[in-house]
Design a protein around this motif. Structure first.
Motif, PDB file in Angstrom:
ATOM      1  N   VAL A  63     119.260  66.075 -50.887  1.00 13.60           N
ATOM      2  CA  VAL A  63     118.167  67.120 -50.459  1.00 13.60           C
ATOM      3  C   VAL A  63     117.722  67.799 -51.570  1.00 13.60           C
ATOM      4  N   ALA A  64     118.805  68.416 -52.508  1.00 11.93           N
ATOM      5  CA  ALA A  64     118.439  69.279 -53.514  1.00 11.93           C
ATOM      6  C   ALA A  64     117.888  68.031 -54.692  1.00 11.93           C
ATOM      7  N   GLN A  65     118.105  67.048 -54.835  1.00 12.99           N
ATOM      8  CA  GLN A  65     117.281  66.057 -55.736  1.00 12.99           C
ATOM      9  C   GLN A  65     116.015  65.905 -55.078  1.00 12.99           C
ATOM     10  N   ALA A  66     115.773  65.719 -53.684  1.00 13.71           N
ATOM     11  CA  ALA A  66     114.267  65.447 -53.365  1.00 13.71           C
ATOM     12  C   ALA A  66     113.452  66.991 -53.705  1.00 13.71           C
ATOM     13  N   ALA A  67     114.095  67.990 -53.688  1.00  9.59           N
ATOM     14  CA  ALA A  67     113.237  69.348 -53.933  1.00  9.59           C
ATOM     15  C   ALA A  67     113.068  69.261 -55.226  1.00  9.59           C
ATOM     16  N   ARG A  68     114.293  68.902 -56.136  1.00 11.58           N
ATOM     17  CA  ARG A  68     113.950  68.906 -57.515  1.00 11.58           C
ATOM     18  C   ARG A  68     112.639  68.225 -57.994  1.00 11.58           C
TER      19      ARG A  68
ATOM     20  N   TRP B 287     104.999  68.947 -58.815  1.00  8.88           N
ATOM     21  CA  TRP B 287     103.981  69.600 -58.058  1.00  8.88           C
ATOM     22  C   TRP B 287     102.624  69.752 -58.352  1.00  8.88           C
ATOM     23  N   HIS B 288     102.531  69.812 -59.911  1.00 10.58           N
ATOM     24  CA  HIS B 288     101.007  69.846 -60.477  1.00 10.58           C
ATOM     25  C   HIS B 288     100.284  68.577 -60.451  1.00 10.58           C
ATOM     26  N   ASP B 289     100.968  67.485 -60.053  1.00 14.67           N
ATOM     27  CA  ASP B 289     100.312  66.166 -59.989  1.00 14.67           C
ATOM     28  C   ASP B 289      99.813  65.699 -58.915  1.00 14.67           C
ATOM     29  N   LEU B 290     100.419  66.511 -57.728  1.00 13.49           N
ATOM     30  CA  LEU B 290      99.933  66.168 -56.136  1.00 13.49           C
ATOM     31  C   LEU B 290      98.488  66.713 -56.054  1.00 13.49           C
ATOM     32  N   ALA B 291      97.988  65.864 -55.027  1.00 15.66           N
ATOM     33  CA  ALA B 291      96.708  66.488 -54.267  1.00 15.66           C
ATOM     34  C   ALA B 291      97.231  67.768 -53.446  1.00 15.66           C
ATOM     35  N   PRO B 292      95.940  68.737 -53.183  1.00 13.47           N
ATOM     36  CA  PRO B 292      96.771  69.995 -52.400  1.00 13.47           C
ATOM     37  C   PRO B 292      97.113  69.392 -51.074  1.00 13.47           C
ATOM     38  N   GLN B 293      96.601  68.801 -50.524  1.00 13.48           N
ATOM     39  CA  GLN B 293      97.119  68.380 -48.983  1.00 13.48           C
ATOM     40  C   GLN B 293      98.420  67.723 -48.912  1.00 13.48           C
ATOM     41  N   VAL B 294      98.512  66.807 -49.923  1.00 14.74           N
ATOM     42  CA  VAL B 294      99.841  66.177 -50.039  1.00 14.74           C
ATOM     43  C   VAL B 294     100.997  67.268 -50.547  1.00 14.74           C
ATOM     44  N   ARG B 295     100.487  67.953 -51.473  1.00 14.30           N
ATOM     45  CA  ARG B 295     101.392  69.141 -51.830  1.00 14.30           C
ATOM     46  C   ARG B 295     101.771  69.946 -50.834  1.00 14.30           C
ATOM     47  N   HIS B 296     100.925  70.355 -49.902  1.00 19.75           N
ATOM     48  CA  HIS B 296     101.336  71.489 -48.968  1.00 19.75           C
ATOM     49  C   HIS B 296     102.373  70.807 -47.686  1.00 19.75           C
TER      50      HIS B 296
ATOM     51  N   VAL C  23     106.215  71.586 -47.107  1.00 19.01           N
ATOM     52  CA  VAL C  23     106.775  72.195 -46.029  1.00 19.01           C
ATOM     53  C   VAL C  23     107.904  71.311 -45.487  1.00 19.01           C
ATOM     54  N   ARG C  24     107.733  69.692 -45.546  1.00 17.68           N
ATOM     55  CA  ARG C  24     108.603  69.060 -45.101  1.00 17.68           C
ATOM     56  C   ARG C  24     109.880  69.282 -45.785  1.00 17.68           C
ATOM     57  N   ILE C  25     109.918  69.325 -47.213  1.00 20.34           N
ATOM     58  CA  ILE C  25     111.080  69.412 -47.807  1.00 20.34           C
ATOM     59  C   ILE C  25     111.921  70.890 -47.643  1.00 20.34           C
ATOM     60  N   ALA C  26     111.038  71.636 -47.642  1.00 23.12           N
ATOM     61  CA  ALA C  26     111.403  73.215 -47.602  1.00 23.12           C
ATOM     62  C   ALA C  26     112.106  73.467 -46.320  1.00 23.12           C
ATOM     63  N   THR C  27     111.484  72.537 -45.206  1.00 21.49           N
ATOM     64  CA  THR C  27     112.275  72.876 -43.857  1.00 21.49           C
ATOM     65  C   THR C  27     113.440  72.094 -43.755  1.00 21.49           C
ATOM     66  N   GLN C  28     113.621  70.877 -44.322  1.00 17.50           N
ATOM     67  CA  GLN C  28     114.969  70.350 -44.517  1.00 17.50           C
ATOM     68  C   GLN C  28     115.795  70.960 -45.250  1.00 17.50           C
TER      69      GLN C  28
ATOM     70  N   HIS D 221     107.074  76.055 -52.436  1.00 17.53           N
ATOM     71  CA  HIS D 221     107.544  75.869 -53.544  1.00 17.53           C
ATOM     72  C   HIS D 221     108.035  77.065 -54.200  1.00 17.53           C
ATOM     73  N   ALA D 222     107.856  78.164 -53.913  1.00 16.87           N
ATOM     74  CA  ALA D 222     108.688  79.137 -54.336  1.00 16.87           C
ATOM     75  C   ALA D 222     109.950  79.276 -53.742  1.00 16.87           C
ATOM     76  N   TYR D 223     110.060  78.977 -52.352  1.00 23.46           N
ATOM     77  CA  TYR D 223     111.470  78.986 -51.715  1.00 23.46           C
ATOM     78  C   TYR D 223     112.275  77.959 -52.454  1.00 23.46           C
ATOM     79  N   LEU D 224     111.746  76.711 -52.679  1.00 22.01           N
ATOM     80  CA  LEU D 224     112.538  75.625 -53.196  1.00 22.01           C
ATOM     81  C   LEU D 224     113.220  76.133 -54.734  1.00 22.01           C
ATOM     82  N   SER D 225     112.249  76.661 -55.265  1.00 23.77           N
ATOM     83  CA  SER D 225     112.565  77.092 -56.723  1.00 23.77           C
ATOM     84  C   SER D 225     113.766  78.060 -56.695  1.00 23.77           C
ATOM     85  N   ALA D 226     113.383  79.131 -55.769  1.00 25.32           N
ATOM     86  CA  ALA D 226     114.434  80.079 -55.792  1.00 25.32           C
ATOM     87  C   ALA D 226     115.969  79.483 -55.476  1.00 25.32           C
ATOM     88  N   VAL D 227     115.918  78.633 -54.680  1.00 28.79           N
ATOM     89  CA  VAL D 227     117.134  77.969 -54.123  1.00 28.79           C
ATOM     90  C   VAL D 227     117.872  77.061 -55.208  1.00 28.79           C
ATOM     91  N   LEU D 228     116.858  76.321 -55.791  1.00 25.44           N
ATOM     92  CA  LEU D 228     117.440  75.412 -56.870  1.00 25.44           C
ATOM     93  C   LEU D 228     117.937  76.219 -58.269  1.00 25.44           C
TER      94      LEU D 228
END
Length: 298
Positions: A182-187, A193-202, A206-211, A227-234
């Motif tokens: 899970v940590a690897q998926a978030a990383r 993050w910058h390469d993703l389309a806005p809708q895919v990014r969101h 949400v899916r990875i942060a919920t997991q 993305h801020a939540y995952l950044s803080a956790v990692l």
């Protein structure tokens, strides 16, 4: 278009496969299938000399179906979305949600491929790939799959940074239950993050942060983006790992400098050292005259 795909049992950093790569993989697979058909035809021809021609024709029809449909279905089901052509070019078929391709989806793609490539010479597949934003052919549309590339360039040397407003909250996190996958998926999501389309990014965030939140406590403050939540956790997880390694390294290097400092009930006394010499006596002072002509007592 780049994407980060996370599945039930696999975490992959990917890009949606480009059309030339997909076309070359199809050519390789068709060459393998044609070779197999030629070998089967020669074998059946030799077999028909001593057997019933009707039986030989039935066996040939069965082999044609197995080669044209069974080959992609069996290979993609057993190799997690890879045929020989896709394996050679680093491609893979996954579900739209990033999970591994299922047998039902491989069967839909195989049956659609029989019509698209062998009956209609690939014209429907080409038109559908040009029209689709994600380059899907009809088999992918019906099966709910997408062809991706496993050989995306990795962006090394990028560290996940702690958002300053979340530093105090992150210091209270319980991270011992967070699985490595899970940590690897978030990383990988944060690195892409910058390469993703806005809708895919969101949606992916949400899916990875919920997991991730299902393994981490306490919950994030209200209004924190994924993305801020995952950044803080990692970032907090990395900080604790670095502190743990530093403590281990310091304990290994803190060896006693002298045998007399070794712990134990029988400690050898330190070698004798002569006491320091006494301080020198002060020099005698000259007598001072007093008002009565008497010197002060010596």
């Amino acid at each position: 278009m780049s994407e980060v795909v996370t599945g039930d049992a696999v975490v992959v950093e990917v890009r949606v496969a480009q059309m030339p790569s997909r076309a070359l993989a199809i050519v390789i697979d068709m060459a393998v299938q044609i070779t197999a058909l030629v070998v089967a035809y020669l074998a059946i021809g030799a077999f028909a000399v001593v057997s019933d021609p009707a039986m030989a024709a039935a066996v040939m029809i069965l082999l044609v179906v197995l080669v044209l449909v069974g080959y992609p279905v069996i290979f993609e089901s057993l190799s997690r979305g890879r045929s020989l052509g896709k394996l050679a070019l680093g491609l893979r078929v996954v579900s739209d949600d990033g999970s591994p391709e299922r047998f039902r989806q491989a069967l839909f793609r195989g049956l659609a491929g029989l019509v698209e490539f062998w009956m209609l010479s690939g014209a429907p597949a080409l038109i559908a790939s040009l029209v689709s934003q994600r380059g899907k052919r009809l088999g992918d549309v019906f099966a709910g799959t997408i062809v991706i590339s496993d050989r995306a360039p990795r962006q090394g040397g990028q560290a996940v940074v702690m958002p300053p407003p979340l530093a105090a909250w992150a210091a209270t996190l319980e991270l011992s239950q967070l699985p490595e996958e899970v940590a690897q998926a978030a990383r990988q999501y944060l690195l892409r993050w910058h390469d993703l389309a806005p809708q895919v990014r969101h949606e992916m965030g949400v899916r990875i942060a919920t997991q991730t939140a299902s393994f981490v406590s306490p919950a994030a403050p209200a209004g924190v983006p994924p993305h801020a939540y995952l950044s803080a956790v990692l970032a907090e997880r990395r900080r604790r790992e670095e502190a743990r390694l530093a403590r281990r390294s310091g304990a290994a290097n803190a060896a006693p400098a002298h045998p007399s400092m070794q712990p134990g009930p029988y400690t050898r006394p330190a070698p004798y050292a002569p006491p320091p010499p006494p301080p020198a006596a002060p020099a005698p002072q000259e007598p001072r005259a007093t008002p009565g002509g008497f010197a002060p007592p010596q």
